[in-house]
Design a protein around this motif. Sequence first.
Motif, PDB file in Angstrom:
ATOM      1  N   ALA A   1       0.088  -4.144  -1.891  1.00 18.50           N
ATOM      2  CA  ALA A   1      -0.694  -3.833  -3.089  1.00 18.50           C
ATOM      3  C   ALA A   1      -1.408  -5.060  -3.628  1.00 18.50           C
ATOM      4  CB  ALA A   1       0.217  -3.239  -4.163  1.00 18.50           C
ATOM      5  N   ASP A   2      -0.760  -6.210  -3.514  1.00 17.89           N
ATOM      6  CA  ASP A   2      -1.347  -7.461  -4.009  1.00 17.89           C
ATOM      7  C   ASP A   2      -0.591  -8.630  -3.383  1.00 17.89           C
ATOM      8  OD1 ASP A   2       1.099  -7.551  -5.407  1.00 17.89           O
ATOM      9  OD2 ASP A   2       0.193  -6.701  -7.216  1.00 17.89           O
ATOM     10  N   ALA A   3      -0.935  -9.855  -3.788  1.00 19.54           N
ATOM     11  CA  ALA A   3      -0.313 -11.035  -3.205  1.00 19.54           C
ATOM     12  C   ALA A   3       1.188 -11.076  -3.465  1.00 19.54           C
ATOM     13  CB  ALA A   3      -0.983 -12.294  -3.752  1.00 19.54           C
TER      14      ALA A   3
ATOM     15  N   ASP B   1       3.194  -8.610  -3.824  1.00 18.70           N
ATOM     16  CA  ASP B   1       3.827  -7.630  -2.950  1.00 18.70           C
ATOM     17  C   ASP B   1       3.945  -8.186  -1.534  1.00 18.70           C
ATOM     18  OD1 ASP B   1       4.911  -5.201  -2.092  1.00 18.70           O
ATOM     19  OD2 ASP B   1       2.944  -4.341  -1.655  1.00 18.70           O
TER      20      ASP B   1
ATOM     21  N   LEU C   1      -3.113  -9.368   3.059  1.00 20.31           N
ATOM     22  CA  LEU C   1      -3.480  -8.305   2.123  1.00 20.31           C
ATOM     23  C   LEU C   1      -4.356  -7.240   2.771  1.00 20.31           C
ATOM     24  CD1 LEU C   1      -4.329 -10.496  -1.008  1.00 20.31           C
ATOM     25  CD2 LEU C   1      -2.130  -9.503  -0.328  1.00 20.31           C
TER      26      LEU C   1
END
Length: 227
Positions: free
Chosen positions: A106-108, A110, A174
């Motif tokens: 979902a993002d860095a 994560d 990502l």
Amino acid sequence: MAVSIHVSLTLASASPARLSTLRAAGIEPTVRVSAVDEPAVLAATGITDPEDVSLLLARAKAEDVASAVQREYFDSDEDDDVAAPGLVLGCDSVLDLDGVALGKPADAADAVRRWKDMRGRSGRLCTGHWLVDLRDEEDGGTGGTLGAVSVTTVYFAKVTDAEIEAYVATGEPLAVAGAFTVDGLGGPFVTGIEGDFHGVVGVSLPLVRDLARDLGVAWPSLWTPRS
């Protein structure tokens, strides 16, 4: 199976790795990105098993693009010079870690959490493939649609926190399922694989060959003709 006329391939994926893999194998596909809402498809079916998730999404992408290609072909005029459709290939990859299907982070934050959980362990990279035959019957078309899943065990290195932070900072994790690559910056952090290397990259060439053969298409027919 005799090799006949060239059969075109449409790749229903925006993945640069899949495109480069097919190109290296002698195939220059037309790239068409589907409009599939992946979370909505999964929510509607309730499917969570990683292999089933990858196959479901691969099929949804292939069929979405196949429908668009067919509409354009049948709505075109003779003067539009629209090529007759061939095969459409949809793919989707997820990492099976402890039975959970992991797609793109979902993002860095994560991605960092995932790598801390994956390091020193192994996971199963599941890549679903779905092939749709849009060829005219007079060109050997079968109207067939079928798929299969490539499953490869991936072993991850015992990377340090600093290595994880540096890798995630590159942005590469990502953009890919499972937050890793074997053919990019993540390669040094993968200590081994059991299965098809190309399946981990994103498209299993042996599996696509088998699916094409089941639709009556010899693999050399997919090679882009040399001018």
